[in-house]
Scaffold this active site. Structure first.
Site, short mmCIF file in Angstrom:
data_model
loop_
_atom_site.label_atom_id
_atom_site.label_comp_id
_atom_site.label_asym_id
_atom_site.label_seq_id
_atom_site.Cartn_x
_atom_site.Cartn_y
_atom_site.Cartn_z
N GLY A 45 0.80 -1.05 0.06
CA GLY A 45 0.01 -0.07 0.02
C GLY A 45 0.89 1.22 0.14
O GLY A 45 1.99 1.32 0.50
N GLY A 49 -0.39 0.52 7.08
CA GLY A 49 -1.41 0.20 7.87
C GLY A 49 -2.78 -0.15 7.58
O GLY A 49 -3.74 -0.10 8.32
N THR A 51 -6.50 -0.28 4.69
CA THR A 51 -7.54 0.81 4.27
C THR A 51 -8.16 1.72 5.33
O THR A 51 -8.25 3.05 5.21
CB THR A 51 -8.67 -0.05 3.55
N HIS A 454 -33.88 10.06 31.14
CA HIS A 454 -34.81 11.02 30.80
C HIS A 454 -34.17 12.52 30.53
O HIS A 454 -33.67 12.84 31.54
CB HIS A 454 -36.19 10.85 31.39
#
Length: 475
Positions: A45, A49, A51, A454
């Site tokens: 690549g 490391g 994609t 809540h």
């Protein structure tokens, strides 16, 4: 762990105990269990490391956040907030992102190159010449009794749109020198939807062309809502039939007969596994129709339906789930099983599920499991319930009229067969449902066995579960 017959001491330069092809999730495998092995990590690549780190999940989400802030400010008039001139600086954001990422990539490469005496880094493309032997582009022949294939996938190239300076993938899009005035995104999957949102948020005139519907792998109601709510120019049922590059840009002819000119075309029409680049057929490995390497439940590569001794695969090159969290789990399974060959431990099956997916676009989408139509198509006695964000106090705060949570439930046992959420923080809200489904819990009593803060967003999940429980009780 010790290599058999002290291979680490006696093997030649190109003989290894373990070869790992791919420096993404495969790079996570070597640990203290493998310290006595002679290991080669192979990766060709541009950036070390994998994609996800360099051109995928991580930098994409780091672009999504500024785009999200800009969109929120621009669209807040219904809340009484006016900020029409807010903008994101493409170059500043890009440089901030890759200053961090490139430093991680470079330090990771340097560590693998010189940080461990038992590991050799090979920065070349390789191809199989037999099931345990590889040849590099420079002519080196590397051999190991154990090989882990984690070589990933790449973007699909479309016939009318060969790669060029103006026809790019997500990898090039992330590092553009300047923001284009007009960009056309082709594809309706996660990558296409995320990048359309990014470029629109940064101020580019954005057109997204989708052959059918966006996010067609999720519930049809979610997909239709996404297409309706996305505030860039999203065109469904449309594809490119011809293209021609000129000085002005790329002239596109569309399937509806119309034409348009765009500065850039980002093609995100799917990804294909890199098994062909490795020439996996030379080793006789079984392949799926789409090119993925076939593995069994233990991630062992198959040939003629039987495991090839010492050969494993993980991630996009073998998995139908092109997801980093799936590749990471598969790497953990492979690491255990390779170590088990030395320790005598039992092999571990890859049984983790269900698999969640998230699309960090606007609106955000997260899902796992089956839609109602998918569950019914396989004969399940299932039903679906929906609860809108707008029916909760948090939804009132958002003034949200489109977002919702949808559950698919087995009528017989009350278990979750699937869940789909479209709206803010969908990926976070999905997690308690993933946990319930992973543990095989029924929706009966699930909402009332715990407190829900809540007025928090999680009340959306609480109320959807209560709806499901009420429908179970009614039958």
């Amino acid at each position: 762990m010790e290599a058999s017959s002290t291979a680490s001491e006696t093997a030649g330069e190109n003989e290894f105990d373990l070869i790992i092809i791919g420096a993404g999730s495969g790079n996570t495998i070597p640990d203290e269990r493998f310290a006595d092995l002679k290991i080669a990590i192979i990766d060709d690549g541009e950036h070390f490391g994998g994609t996800c780190l360099n051109v995928g999940c991580i930098p994409t989400k780091m672009f999504v956040r500024p785009a999200e802030i800009v969109h929120g400010a621009r669209s807040a008039q219904h809340l009484g907030v006016t900020a029409p001139d807010v903008r994101a600086n493409w170059a500043a954001v890009r440089d901030r992102i890759f200053t961090r990422i490139d430093a991680i990539s470079n330090s990771g490469e340097e560590y693998r190159r010189s940080g461990e005496p038992n590991i050799q880094l090979v920065r070349e493309r390789v191809r199989f010449i037999s099931d345990h032997e590889l040849e590099t582009d420079s002519g080196r022949r590397l051999r190991a009794e154990r090989i882990i294939i984690a070589a990933g996938s790449r973007s699909v190239e479309l016939d009318p749109l060969p790669w060029s300076q103006r026809v790019i993938t997500n990898a090039e899009a992330l590092r553009l020198e300047q923001l284009p005035q007009h960009i056309t995104v082709i594809g309706g999957g996660a990558i296409g939807c995320e990048f359309a949102n990014i470029f629109h948020g940064f101020g580019a005139k954005t057109v997204q062309l989708v052959r059918s519907m966006p996010l067609k792998s999720v519930d049809s109601e979610v997909a239709a809502t996404f297409a309706q709510v996305a505030d860039w120019d999203l065109r469904t049922g449309t594809e490119v039939t011809a293209a021609h590059e000129t000085e002005a840009g790329v002239e596109l002819t569309l399937s509806d007969g119309s034409q348009m000119i765009t500065d850039l075309v980002l093609v995100a029409a799917g990804r294909i596994p890199n098994s062909d680049r490795l020439e996996a057929t030379a080793a006789g490995f079984d392949l799926h129709e789409d090119g993925r390497i076939v593995v069994d439940d233990y991630q062992r590569v198959l040939r003629g339906g039987e495991p090839v001794p010492g050969v494993w695969a993980l991630g996009d090159i073998s998995s139908s789930h092109q997801l980093k969290h799936v590749a990471n789990e598969e790497a953990r399974v492979v690491a255990h099983n390779v170590a088990a060959e030395f320790s005598g431990e039992q092999l571990r099956r890859n049984t983790l599920g269900p698999v969640p997916t998230a699309v960090f676009s606007n609106p955000e989408v997260a899902a796992f499991g089956e839609s109602l139509s998918q569950a019914q198509a396989r004969g399940a006695d299932a039903f679906a319930v929906r609860h809108d964000y707008g029916a909760t106090a948090w939804g009132w705060a958002l003034e949200d009229e489109t977002s919702f949570c949808k559950l698919v439930v087995d009528r017989e046992n009350g278990k979750l067969l699937g869940a789909q959420i479209i709206g803010p923080d969908a990926a976070i809200l999905l997690q308690p449902l993933i946990q319930a489904a992973s543990q095989g819990q029924s929706v009966r009593g699930l909402a009332r066995q715990q407190y829900w803060p809540h007025p928090a967003a999680t009340e959306i999940i609480e109320n959807t579960l209560l709806r499901a429980e009420a429908q179970l009780a009614a039958h």
